[in-house]
Each structure stands twice: as structure tokens, then as C-alpha cells.
Design an enzyme around this catalytic site. Structure first.
Site, PDB file in Angstrom:
ATOM      1  N   SER A  53       1.000  -1.264   0.421  1.00  0.00           N
ATOM      2  CA  SER A  53      -0.282   0.184  -0.223  1.00  0.00           C
ATOM      3  C   SER A  53       1.200   0.913   0.240  1.00  0.00           C
ATOM      4  O   SER A  53       0.357   2.130  -0.122  1.00  0.00           O
ATOM      5  CB  SER A  53      -0.877  -0.419   1.347  1.00  0.00           C
ATOM      6  OG  SER A  53      -0.047   0.199   2.100  1.00  0.00           O
ATOM      7  N   LYS A  96       0.621   5.146   7.037  1.00  0.00           N
ATOM      8  CA  LYS A  96      -0.314   5.500   5.874  1.00  0.00           C
ATOM      9  C   LYS A  96       0.597   7.635   6.065  1.00  0.00           C
ATOM     10  O   LYS A  96       1.168   7.648   7.057  1.00  0.00           O
ATOM     11  CB  LYS A  96      -1.347   5.812   5.684  1.00  0.00           C
ATOM     12  CG  LYS A  96      -2.627   4.367   6.205  1.00  0.00           C
ATOM     13  CD  LYS A  96      -2.091   3.412   4.609  1.00  0.00           C
ATOM     14  CE  LYS A  96      -2.822   2.584   4.263  1.00  0.00           C
ATOM     15  NZ  LYS A  96      -2.754   1.253   3.291  1.00  0.00           N
TER      16      LYS A  96
END
Length: 193
Positions: A53, A96
Site C-alpha cells: 500500500s 500511511k
């Protein structure tokens, strides 16, 4: 003083030295454990990236040290790469990039363009154009301690667009990705801005 008394004194002296060395060793080990505990809980923590990701910034299997102390002195900033717990799985952490800051309104249109307070966000961290804006298709107003995060591999990331992740509370942020320690050919500080 006869030989027997000398031997007894030497034996007692040796026992005392062994006892002192043993106590010294135990104290040393205790200090090492205490310092390790303090570093892991308050200063830095090792973590491993699992998944793609955050490609191409971070790769599956990268080992990082997370800085747990800087956010005690300043607030997280846009584009910081942060670590936070995934609320539905114990001992699972996500990594993230911060896109939206407290008090802002975030929206992603059908073309994959990110808007902050109605203005286009000029950034180059996304690996590709966002195909699914998810929850951000509608404007998301961030609260006073909420952050909107995205993975750099936007179409292979479970992030704030997904209701299971949602907005991240500042109090839930474990820390900021600081340095990559493995693989050895990629050792170095993590670029955020």
C-alpha cells in the site's frame, strides 16, 4: 594467624567478590531491560511493512524505526508517513501518508483529483490516479484532532477512504516513520516532504 584462618579469610573474600559480581551483573541486566523498555515505549519502535500500500516509498518487508517522540513537541504535518493501530485487529498497525489535517475538508472527485478545502492538492506521492474515491467521494470534514490518510499505492491501499479505517485520531498515532533499517541496500531516513 595460621594457614586455616588464612584459607578461611580468602574463601570468605572470594565469596564476597562473587556475590558482588553477581549483584553487579543483575543490576546491569536490569538497567539494560529498563532502557530497552523506555526506548520501545517512549522513543522509537521497530516495525515491518506488510503489503504494497505504500509502494514505491516503502516496500513489503521493509523494517523501519518509528519515531514516537516528535509528536510530543509538534503536531503531525501533511505528507508525514505515520503508523497507527487498525481498530479491528489487535496488534495490527497501518502505515500511511497524511493528506488532510484537522479542520480541513477533504474530497476526491471521480477523476481521482484530491481537494483540500475546495482547492486541488498538488502532490506527487500517489503511484497512480485514484480509481475509487470511496467515502471521500462526498466531502469529509475533519474534526479538531482528525487526520485523513492515504497509501502511496492509492488503488491497493485500505486507508481513510475505507470506512473500516476512516479518519485517524491524533491520539491514535503511534509515531512517524523515521528510518529504514532493512533491507541493507535501502538503509536510510524516510523522506516525508
Amino acid at each position: 594467624m595460621d594457614n586455616q584462618q588464612k584459607e578461611q579469610m580468602e574463601s570468605t573474600e572470594k565469596e564476597t567478590n562473587v556475590l558482588k559480581e553477581t549483584i553487579s551483573f543483575i543490576v546491569y541486566i536490569g538497567i539494560v531491560f529498563l532502557l530497552t523498555y523506555l526506548v520501545i515505549h517512549y522513543i522509537g519502535q521497530r516495525t515491518q511493512v506488510s503489503g504494497s500500500s505504500m509502494e514505491a516509498t516503502l516496500s513489503d518487508g521493509d523494517n523501519l524505526i518509528v519515531d514516537k517522540i516528535s509528536y510530543r513537541f509538534h503536531d503531525p504535518e501533511r505528507y508525514d508517513i505515520i503508523v497507527f493501530p487498525y481498530k479491528y485487529e489487535k496488534n495490527t498497525y497501518y502505515i500511511k501518508r497524511i493528506i488532510g489535517l484537522p479542520g480541513e475538508v477533504v474530497q476526491i472527485d471521480e477523476d481521482g483529483t484530491i481537494y483540500i478545502d475546495g482547492e486541488v492538492l498538488e502532490e506527487s506521492y500517489g503511484r497512480e490516479v485514484i480509481l475509487d474515491p470511496g467515502e471521500a467521494e462526498e466531502p469529509i470534514a475533519l474534526g479538531e484532532d482528525e487526520y485523513f490518510v492515504l497509501g502511496d499505492n492509492r488503488n491497493a491501499s485500505s486507508d481513510s477512504r475505507d470506512p473500516s479505517v476512516g479518519n485517524i485520531l491524533g491520539d491514535d498515532i503511534v509515531g512517524r516513520a523515521w528510518v529504514r533499517i532493512y533491507p541493507f541496500n535501502k538503509i536510510g531516513f524516510i523522506k516525508h516532504q
